[in-house]
Design a protein around this motif. Structure first.
Motif, short mmCIF file in Angstrom:
data_model
loop_
_atom_site.label_atom_id
_atom_site.label_comp_id
_atom_site.label_asym_id
_atom_site.label_seq_id
_atom_site.Cartn_x
_atom_site.Cartn_y
_atom_site.Cartn_z
N VAL B 115 0.84 -1.20 0.00
CA VAL B 115 0.00 0.00 0.00
C VAL B 115 0.88 1.25 0.00
CG1 VAL B 115 -1.69 1.32 1.33
CG2 VAL B 115 -1.96 -1.14 1.08
N ALA B 116 1.93 1.25 0.83
CA ALA B 116 2.80 2.43 0.90
C ALA B 116 3.48 2.67 -0.45
CB ALA B 116 3.84 2.24 2.01
N GLY B 117 4.07 1.62 -1.02
CA GLY B 117 4.75 1.74 -2.31
C GLY B 117 3.80 2.21 -3.39
N ASP B 118 2.64 1.62 -3.41
CA ASP B 118 1.64 1.94 -4.42
C ASP B 118 1.15 3.38 -4.27
OD1 ASP B 118 -0.30 1.51 -6.39
OD2 ASP B 118 -1.80 1.14 -4.84
N PHE B 119 0.96 3.81 -3.02
CA PHE B 119 0.45 5.16 -2.76
C PHE B 119 1.47 6.22 -3.20
CE2 PHE B 119 -0.68 8.81 -0.11
CZ PHE B 119 -2.05 8.90 -0.39
N ILE B 120 2.72 5.99 -2.81
CA ILE B 120 3.78 6.95 -3.19
C ILE B 120 3.88 7.05 -4.71
CG2 ILE B 120 6.28 7.39 -3.10
CD1 ILE B 120 6.24 5.93 -0.34
N SER B 121 3.84 5.88 -5.34
CA SER B 121 3.96 5.83 -6.80
C SER B 121 2.78 6.53 -7.47
CB SER B 121 4.02 4.36 -7.20
OG SER B 121 4.01 4.22 -8.55
N THR B 122 1.58 6.36 -6.91
CA THR B 122 0.40 7.01 -7.48
C THR B 122 0.53 8.54 -7.39
OG1 THR B 122 -0.94 5.13 -6.80
CG2 THR B 122 -2.13 7.14 -7.31
N ILE B 123 1.04 9.01 -6.26
CA ILE B 123 1.22 10.46 -6.09
C ILE B 123 2.22 10.99 -7.11
CG2 ILE B 123 2.01 12.28 -4.47
CD1 ILE B 123 -0.73 10.98 -3.74
N VAL B 124 3.31 10.25 -7.31
CA VAL B 124 4.32 10.67 -8.30
C VAL B 124 3.70 10.71 -9.70
CG1 VAL B 124 6.49 10.00 -9.42
CG2 VAL B 124 6.29 9.86 -6.95
N LEU B 125 2.89 9.68 -10.01
CA LEU B 125 2.21 9.63 -11.31
C LEU B 125 1.34 10.87 -11.50
CD1 LEU B 125 1.04 8.01 -13.86
CD2 LEU B 125 -0.71 7.21 -12.30
N ILE B 126 0.57 11.21 -10.46
CA ILE B 126 -0.34 12.35 -10.54
C ILE B 126 0.45 13.66 -10.74
CG2 ILE B 126 -1.97 13.76 -9.17
CD1 ILE B 126 -2.94 11.06 -7.95
N GLY B 264 11.10 1.14 -7.45
CA GLY B 264 9.94 0.69 -8.22
C GLY B 264 9.44 1.77 -9.17
N ILE B 265 9.43 3.02 -8.70
CA ILE B 265 8.95 4.12 -9.55
C ILE B 265 9.89 4.29 -10.76
CG2 ILE B 265 8.65 6.63 -9.65
CD1 ILE B 265 7.74 6.40 -6.64
N GLY B 266 11.19 4.28 -10.47
CA GLY B 266 12.18 4.45 -11.54
C GLY B 266 12.10 3.32 -12.56
N PRO B 276 9.50 -7.54 -11.72
CA PRO B 276 10.52 -8.44 -11.17
C PRO B 276 11.87 -7.77 -10.97
CG PRO B 276 9.33 -9.52 -12.94
CD PRO B 276 8.91 -8.10 -12.95
N VAL B 277 12.27 -6.93 -11.95
CA VAL B 277 13.56 -6.22 -11.85
C VAL B 277 13.54 -5.32 -10.61
CG1 VAL B 277 15.09 -4.57 -12.99
CG2 VAL B 277 13.91 -6.28 -14.34
N ALA B 278 12.44 -4.58 -10.44
CA ALA B 278 12.32 -3.66 -9.29
C ALA B 278 12.41 -4.44 -7.98
CB ALA B 278 11.00 -2.91 -9.37
N SER B 279 11.70 -5.53 -7.92
CA SER B 279 11.62 -6.33 -6.71
C SER B 279 13.01 -6.88 -6.30
CB SER B 279 10.63 -7.47 -6.96
OG SER B 279 10.56 -8.28 -5.86
N PHE B 280 13.70 -7.48 -7.27
CA PHE B 280 15.02 -8.06 -6.98
C PHE B 280 16.05 -6.98 -6.67
CE2 PHE B 280 13.31 -11.64 -9.67
CZ PHE B 280 13.13 -12.50 -8.61
N MET B 281 15.96 -5.86 -7.40
CA MET B 281 16.91 -4.77 -7.20
C MET B 281 16.73 -4.18 -5.78
SD MET B 281 17.31 -1.44 -9.63
CE MET B 281 17.58 -2.14 -11.20
N SER B 282 15.49 -4.01 -5.39
CA SER B 282 15.20 -3.43 -4.07
C SER B 282 15.65 -4.40 -2.95
CB SER B 282 13.70 -3.16 -3.97
OG SER B 282 13.36 -2.78 -2.68
N TYR B 283 15.39 -5.68 -3.15
CA TYR B 283 15.78 -6.69 -2.15
C TYR B 283 17.30 -6.69 -2.00
CZ TYR B 283 15.74 -11.12 0.41
OH TYR B 283 15.90 -12.09 1.37
N ASP B 284 17.97 -6.63 -3.14
CA ASP B 284 19.43 -6.64 -3.14
C ASP B 284 19.98 -5.42 -2.40
OD1 ASP B 284 22.03 -7.55 -4.13
OD2 ASP B 284 21.97 -5.74 -5.37
#
Lengths: 185, 515
Positions: B115-126, B264-266, B276-284
């Motif tokens: 929810v946090a990731g999605d919310f931040i990303s939505t605000i950036v989109l807007i 994720g936004i980038g 998948p790229v975002a997920s693995f990159m962030s985990y790393d």
């Protein structure tokens, strides 16, 4: 592939590299057919302005042809020189010891495919003659059997409920005519 | 300003609210079922949206996609069988927690991070989509043609190990996307005298066949060949500390969560990379920067926060190239683009000019979907977890039958069902032979626009062969396209060589050891 214990003969399977080569050959054949027959026959004549209607289809097919030829040359060189290409492209994931991960690449299970596709094709044909209700019920029963369900009561209940729910949704929810003749009309 | 208020008011109308809520709930439920993902769910439900208004349709599909992204974490955490590649990193720390009886805690962390990731990303989109679209309005047909060429090249690499096979798939998609009425002469092209093909191949049956039906063919194959999947561990502890996330636990991961969201936004804003790229990159990154590196993979909440915040923020940010340029960055965006087109809108910079009120309504729905996800996930988590236990023998026939009827629903035509089955068959072989169905589908969707822009360029320039050189941006994009192709080929050759050297070295080392 190693032969199973007790087997006298090793079963020869098509290797992935050979299968890919056959696929590339088929693509080359398809492209030649498109360029020489389908596109010239089924594309309108050039109207005298703008780009020719055949331009973009020709470009798309040429890209496919070029890439298939390139891949074919790569595979051909690897086979002739007996130089292995990368493992991921020459072996089936199911033959490798490690986990295939998310890849869906593998051998085609023809029997499985036929078992699932035939009922679907029969449904499309049957629905126009015997109507949605009977065809859908029979289709769902067959499908559950193919997938492995042997609980007849459960199969009958699932088939009836699903057929009825989709009938109600289509007919009364969206007002869409249900395919084929209707037994209740 | 009036447009903004009117749009936002539209998004809180009862019908819109209901469909966004329904979309999120269905999305979480479907996403929780192993093997069903967001784009597949969108493909299955697009036919239903024919009967909705554009705002409710897009709101429902966006909610569905957001819900499905979080739903993917349920099977990843409880079964260690992530339905989608992007949920794999979540399972690394989520499943060990389930084994410790802390499955609910892991899922709550996944929910809050999503929810946090999605919310931040939505605000950036807007904040950035409309200004970028205003700049994109200065682009002419040459730039659009060059941009689509670049996007198709970049996207050709998705979902396959070979750029050649990716380009073959994209070429095939373009070819089939051109079937129908030719735009300049208005005469049928490549229809093979089949009158149903006069208006081209419909996106709905093609998408259902390629995404849903072929996937189910493979799932059933896996199920019948390998037997049923493992049942849910589903060991939820009754202790409160094993079930809930405290403020302290949440805020101790806030840095990871923000970093994951930015990654994720980038990644989402760039066509072709995907969740998948975002997920693995962030985990790393989370692992590298953590003081508790050794605890990763053994049930660390930080790992879940990193993975989930990144993959969920891709959902909204992947809409940036779609809204700004009309180019879908991933499969879910491609499906949403199809939904826009079905409702008579062409995604791209003109969307904000021609449908401003609707766009602000969609923004409102995007924000509401994030909030609904939080509420639904918070109170319905335990119920959604039961979705992983639906027997495959019941589930697969339901999905197959829904695919068939979904294809029929669009035009009430059995011809479309035939197309769906054909593309299901083609999709099965594409997956087995490693041809990217993503590149195919995006090529199929973008082909008419690509051709239209080419026709415009040729007509405006009066067949000038140097038409692209006269436009510096278009020329830059074409050079970039050639560079991407050349670089990908070079890298694939280089990677092959490197791999062979490593294999040879490993074999030599093994031989030496054996001696």
């Amino acid at each position: 592939m190693l032969p199973a214990k007790g087997c006298e003969k090793e079963v020869k399977h098509v290797t992935r590299i050979i299968r890919d080569a056959i696929a590339y050959l088929l693509i080359v054949g398809f492209c030649i057919l498109m360029l020489t027959w389908a596109i010239p026959t089924y594309t309108p004549a050039y109207p005298g302005y703008g780009a020719s209607p055949a331009l973009v289809p020709n470009v798309a097919v040429c890209v496919m042809l070029f890439m298939a030829c390139l891949s074919l040359i790569r595979v051909g060189v690897a086979l002739c020189m007996k130089k292995p290409i990368v493992v991921e492209e020459s072996e089936f994931p199911e033959d490798l010891e490690e986990d295939g991960g998310f890849t869906q690449v593998g051998r085609v299970k023809i029997v499985h495919l036929v078992n699932l596709m035939v009922p679907c094709v029969l449904l499309v044909v049957a629905i126009q003659y015997i109507g949605y209700m009977l065809a859908s019920f029979a289709f769902l029963m067959v499908l559950q059997y193919v997938i492995g369900s042997r609980k007849w009561t459960q199969s009958i209940v699932v088939s009836i409920i699903l057929t009825a729910v989709l009938f109600i949704v289509m007919r009364y929810g969206f007002g869409v005519p249900v395919p084929g003749p209707q037994i209740f009309e | 300003m009036e447009m903004i208020i009117a749009g936002l008011l539209d998004s809180i109308s009862p019908a819109s609210l209901m469909f966004v809520l329904l979309g999120v709930a269905v999305g979480v439920l479907i996403g929780a079922i192993p093997g069903i993902n967001g784009p597949m769910a969108i493909a299955l439900f697009i036919p239903i949206t024919y009967y909705m208004t554009p705002l409710t349709a897009v709101g429902f599909l966006v909610g569905l996609n957001k819900g499905a992204f979080f739903g993917g974490a349920v099977s990843a955490v409880l079964l260690r069988t992530p339905g989608t590649p992007e949920a794999a990193a979540t399972s690394w720390d989520g499943y060990p927690l389930t084994q410790q009886g802390k499955g609910e805690k892991a899922l709550r962390m996944a929910l809050y991070s999503s929810v946090a990731g999605d919310f931040i990303s939505t605000i950036v989109l807007i904040l950035i989509a409309a200004p970028l679209a205003a700049i994109a309005l200065f682009m002419g047909p040459s730039e659009i043609f060059a941009l689509i060429s670049l996007a198709l090249t970049v996207i050709a690499g998705i979902g396959t190990t070979s750029i050649c096979r990716g380009l073959i798939a994209a070429g095939f998609g373009i070819l089939l996307g051109l079937i129908g009425t030719e735009p300049v002469t208005a005469l049928p092209r490549l229809t093979f005298d089949v009158y149903q093909l006069g208006s081209g191949l419909s996106l709905i049956p093609v998408a259902i066949g390629l995404l849903a039906f072929s996937e189910i063919l493979l799932q059933v194959e896996k199920f019948t060949v390998k037997g049923g999947s493992a049942q849910s561990a589903n060991k939820f502890s009754s202790k409160l500390e094993d079930r809930l996330i405290t403020f302290k636990e949440f805020f101790s991961n806030i840095k990871t969560l923000l970093r994951g969201s930015l990654i994720g936004i980038g990644v989402g804003a760039m066509p072709g990379l995907g969740a998948p790229v975002a997920s693995f990159m962030s985990y790393d990154q989370a692992m590298k920067r953590s003081k508790h590196k050794k605890e990763f993979g053994k049930g660390r909440l930080e790992g879940i926060a990193a993975s989930e915040s990144a993959n969920s923020s891709v959902v909204a940010s992947s809409l940036i190239p779609l809204f700004v340029l009309g180019i879908p960055g991933n499969l879910a965006a491609a499906m949403l683009m199809g939904a826009f087109m079905i409702h008579g809108m062409q995604p791209g910079p003109l969307l904000f000019k021609e449908n401003a009120q609707l766009m602000y309504g969609i923004y409102g729905s995007l924000v509401l979907a994030s909030l609904f996800l939080l509420v639904i996930g918070r109170f319905g988590l335990r119920y959604f977890c039961k979705a992983v236990d639906i027997p495959a023998m019941i589930l697969y026939p339901i999905v197959i039958f829904t695919c068939i009827m979904g294809a029929y629903l669009g035009k009430s035509s059995m011809f479309d069902v035939g197309i769906m089955l054909t593309f299901g068959f083609i999709g099965y072989f594409m997956r087995k032979f490693d041809y990217s169905y993503v590149a195919f589908l995006i090529g199929f969707i973008l082909a008419p626009e690509w051709e239209r822009s080419l026709q415009q360029v040729v007509i405006i320039s009066e067949h000038d062969p140097f038409m692209f050189i006269q436009r510096p941006v278009a020329m830059g994009l074409m050079v970039l396209t050639l560079f991407v192709i050349a670089r990908t080929f070079w890298c694939s050759i280089g990677a092959g060589r490197k791999k062979k050297q490593v294999e040879a070295a490993t074999a030599a080392a093994g031989q030496h050891k054996a001696d």
